[in-house]
Enzyme design. Structure first.
Site, short mmCIF file in Angstrom:
data_model
loop_
_atom_site.label_atom_id
_atom_site.label_comp_id
_atom_site.label_asym_id
_atom_site.label_seq_id
_atom_site.Cartn_x
_atom_site.Cartn_y
_atom_site.Cartn_z
N HIS A 193 24.83 -40.73 -9.69
CA HIS A 193 26.06 -40.35 -9.00
C HIS A 193 27.15 -39.96 -9.98
O HIS A 193 27.95 -39.06 -9.72
CB HIS A 193 26.55 -41.51 -8.12
N ARG A 300 18.24 -32.08 2.37
CA ARG A 300 17.45 -33.27 1.97
C ARG A 300 17.87 -34.44 2.86
O ARG A 300 18.78 -35.19 2.52
CB ARG A 300 17.70 -33.61 0.50
N ARG A 336 14.75 -30.27 6.10
CA ARG A 336 13.51 -30.81 5.56
C ARG A 336 13.32 -32.21 6.14
O ARG A 336 14.23 -33.05 6.04
CB ARG A 336 13.56 -30.90 4.04
N GLU A 434 4.58 -27.80 -3.05
CA GLU A 434 4.97 -28.58 -4.23
C GLU A 434 3.79 -29.37 -4.81
O GLU A 434 3.95 -30.11 -5.77
CB GLU A 434 6.17 -29.49 -3.95
N ASN A 457 10.42 -28.51 -8.42
CA ASN A 457 10.63 -29.80 -9.10
C ASN A 457 9.35 -30.62 -9.06
O ASN A 457 8.92 -31.18 -10.06
CB ASN A 457 11.76 -30.59 -8.42
N ASP A 458 8.76 -30.67 -7.88
CA ASP A 458 7.51 -31.43 -7.76
C ASP A 458 6.31 -30.61 -8.20
O ASP A 458 5.38 -31.15 -8.79
CB ASP A 458 7.32 -31.91 -6.32
N ARG A 468 8.53 -36.60 -13.28
CA ARG A 468 9.80 -35.89 -13.46
C ARG A 468 10.97 -36.81 -13.77
O ARG A 468 12.04 -36.35 -14.14
CB ARG A 468 10.11 -35.01 -12.23
N CYS A 505 13.14 -23.52 -3.47
CA CYS A 505 14.30 -24.42 -3.34
C CYS A 505 14.34 -25.47 -4.44
O CYS A 505 15.18 -26.35 -4.42
CB CYS A 505 14.33 -25.07 -1.97
C1 PEP Z 1 11.25 -29.82 -5.18
O1 PEP Z 1 10.36 -30.68 -5.35
O2 PEP Z 1 11.35 -28.79 -5.86
C2 PEP Z 1 12.26 -30.02 -4.13
C3 PEP Z 1 13.14 -29.09 -3.85
O3 PEP Z 1 12.28 -31.22 -3.50
P1 PEP Z 1 12.90 -32.54 -4.14
O4 PEP Z 1 13.60 -32.16 -5.42
O5 PEP Z 1 13.83 -33.09 -3.12
O6 PEP Z 1 11.70 -33.40 -4.36
MG MG Z 2 10.02 -32.14 -3.82
#
Ligand code: PEP
Ligand code: MG
Length: 575
Positions: A193, A300, A336, A434, A457-458, A468, A505
């Site tokens: 945060h 999210r 989502r 993902e 990201n995933d 990650r 995303c």
């Molecule tokens: C991702 O995994 O790229 C994603 C957008 O979802 P999160 O970052 O919330 O896991």
């Molecule tokens: Mg994700």
């Protein structure tokens, strides 16, 4: 000689100024037994400490115009003080163990931190920092060392760069009010945060600089680069001149970006690109509106489940989605479905998996826990008559899961119809790509879904087998890994063949270093943190898609990382 320290840059910007070191180590938490006849006094002592911590937090005056999500960080800490886990559970430990309040709080804090450590969602995992900040506040109140030194000092710290072990969101607000130019912490991560706050406040910040307090002296002049995560002490004139120029260039580019508010995202050769925003909190909608009209490509929703003893009800979900639909004024809202990792924080009693990133998260958890999922699906469907709303399913890895979700949606529609509640029968259902298996099967998935959204990201984490949130392997986390690029390219092409939109995303979509590459791969829908929208739009307007589509296939085919980077540099030059 110049000393260069490296950490994680979490809030871009250049600051230069004298160091102010915050030393506020907690003394060892003492243990001593409490006699049976003194237990009530110890309980009262704990309660008074919590009251004091609450009073201190309320005294953090937020200046007029403070964004509401910043105020919310402070509010979150106040709510945590009231939560039974911190207000009642330590009292039970004092009574059960016959120990002093500090020790009881330590035991409870250790237990809470263990739960957070096992969560696979990086955001939720970093909420552990919030617990630690609130517990520190109570511990200091117990040993009568409160409030913390920097909270009592009122003298200005104008232009100083604060160097601390860690900073809570309340600390960041207080220090910003005292005029600091930036901060450095020894611990913390980009998803904390405090890091989010720093970005919102435009305060350059670097975290994870281990040992910084021992290496830097009070009042010595340092340069802080919150983008690259570098800080320089004892820098020479040339370094100062270089960073001064970079700071000026950054300001010029921010001023220029403002001119992109409200303009269309169209490439030089006339290709329209859709830019959407990722949001976590309702309040993020203000930042979205500040950069023009945009739909939401990723809401999210797991944040709706946080900081509360029970999951949100259907009506609570609906209220959140209604607020977003109304704020978007006709733009699309992509909800989502919740992507919680470990489920313990909502009290299901399930044991935490030993490898939670590969465990029951996202859609797996939803299908396993209908009591969490069904109220959300009903609410999304009900919101779909208020404006354009889409459902997006995270973490799908097989067609079976898609079919199961579609079955749930179908049954939910029937139950709403029986209840006489309206919904959009044609609501669009998309899936996040993902998991590598999903990327490889995107052709098949595309036949069953209305859109795909690449969660890089995933996808990067699972493709490269790199946790990650583990900073020890963070250096291997690479969006440009040839394996990752081939998967992304495959998904975009699968969407093209099926005639359904593909968006991205993950963080990669909001990173200007990759915009040309993604355009050349055929991506036309990007969803990102609101603060990146204008910069990405600027890059898009400079690009020639035809040229990029000719050049990018060679980048994606390239397996040698160094050559690939060379080809990437060429993209920046040509288009
Ligand atoms: C991702 O995994 O790229 C994603 C957008 O979802 P999160 O970052 O919330 O896991
Ligand atoms: Mg994700």
């Amino acid at each position: 000689m110049t000393l260069a320290l490296h950490g994680i840059g979490v809030s871009a910007g250049i600051a230069s100024g004298p160091v102010h070191v915050l030393h506020r180590e907690l003394p060892e938490v003492p243990y001593y037994p409490i006699a049976a006849n003194a237990i009530d006094t110890e309980v009262t002592r704990y309660r008074l400490a919590v009251d004091l911590a609450r009073t201190q937090l309320r005294a953090v005056g937020l200046p007029a115009g403070t964004p509401s999500d910043i105020a919310e960080f402070i509010e979150t800490h106040l709510l945590m003080l009231d939560d039974v886990t911190l207000s009642e559970r330590p009292l039970e430990i004092i009574r059960a163990e016959g120990c002093n309040a500090e020790w009881a709080l330590k035991l409870q804090c250790d237990a809470l931190c263990r739960v957070f450590d096992e969560m696979d969602d990086p955001y939720l995992r970093t909420r552990r920092d919030d617990v630690a900040h609130v517990v520190t506040r109570i511990q200091l109140a117990l040993i009568n060392e409160s409030p913390q030194p920097h909270e009592t000092e009122t003298d200005a710290l104008i232009g100083h760069i604060v160097v601390a072990d860690d900073l809570s969101p309340a600390d960041v607000v207080l220090l910003q009010q005292r005029g600091i130019a930036g901060f450095v912490t020894e611990f913390g991560g980009p998803l904390s945060h405090s890091a989010i706050l720093a970005r919102n406040l435009g305060l350059p910040a670097v975290v994870g600089v281990h040992g910084a307090r021992g290496l830097l002296d009070e009042d010595e002049i340092i340069i802080l680069d919150g983008g690259s995560g570098i800080l320089l002490a004892n820098a020479d004139e040339r370094a100062h001149a270089f960073y001064d120029e970079r700071a000026r260039a950054r300001q010029r580019s921010r001023d220029e970006l403002a001119s992109f508010i409200g303009t269309a995202a169209v490439t030089r050769d006339g290709q329209p690109v859709e830019l959407m925003a990722n949001i976590e909190l309702r309040e993020d909608l203000d930042a979205v509106r500040a950069s023009g009209r945009h739909g939401i490509g990723l809401y999210r929703t797991e944040f709706l489940y946080m900081n509360r003893p029970a999951p949100p009800t259907e009506e609570e979900h609906l209220a959140a989605y209604r607020a977003a639909v109304e704020a978007l004024d006709g733009e699309t809202l992509t909800v989502r479905t919740m992507d919680l990792g470990a489920d313990k924080q909502i009290g299901s009693g399930r044991s935490v998996a030993s490898n939670p990133a590969l465990g029951l998260r996202g859609i797996r958890l939803c299908l396993n826990e209908p009591n969490l999922f069904l109220p959300q699906v009903r609410a999304i469907l009900r919101a779909s008559v208020l404006g354009p709303v889409e459902i997006m399913v995270p973490m799908i890895s097989s067609l079976t899961e898609i079919q199961q979700v579609q079955n749930v949606i179908e049954l939910t529609k029937q139950s709403l119809a029986r209840d006489g509640l309206p919904y959009d029968p044609n609501i669009r259902v998309g899936g996040m790509i993902e998991v590598p298996a999903a990327a490889l099967c995107a052709d098949v998935f595309a036949e069953y879904l209305d859109f795909l959204s690449i969660g890089t990201n995933d996808l990067i984490q699972y493709t490269l087998a790199i946790d990650r949130v583990d900073d020890e392997v963070n250096y291997l986390y690479d969006a440009l890994n040839p394996g990752v690029l081939k998967l992304i390219q495959g998904v975009i092409e699968a969407g093209e063949r099926a005639g359904i939109p593909v968006s991205m995303c993950g963080e990669m979509a909001g990173d200007a270093r990759y915009t040309r590459l993604l355009l050349g791969m055929g991506l036309r829908r990007f969803s990102m943190h609101p603060s990146s929208l204008l910069e990405i739009k600027r890059v898009i307007t400079e690009c020639d898609c035809r040229q990029l589509r000719e050049q990018v296939p060679a980048v994606v085919r390239e397996g040698r990382p160094e050559k690939l980077r060379e080809l990437m540099n060429n993209l920046d030059r040509v288009a």
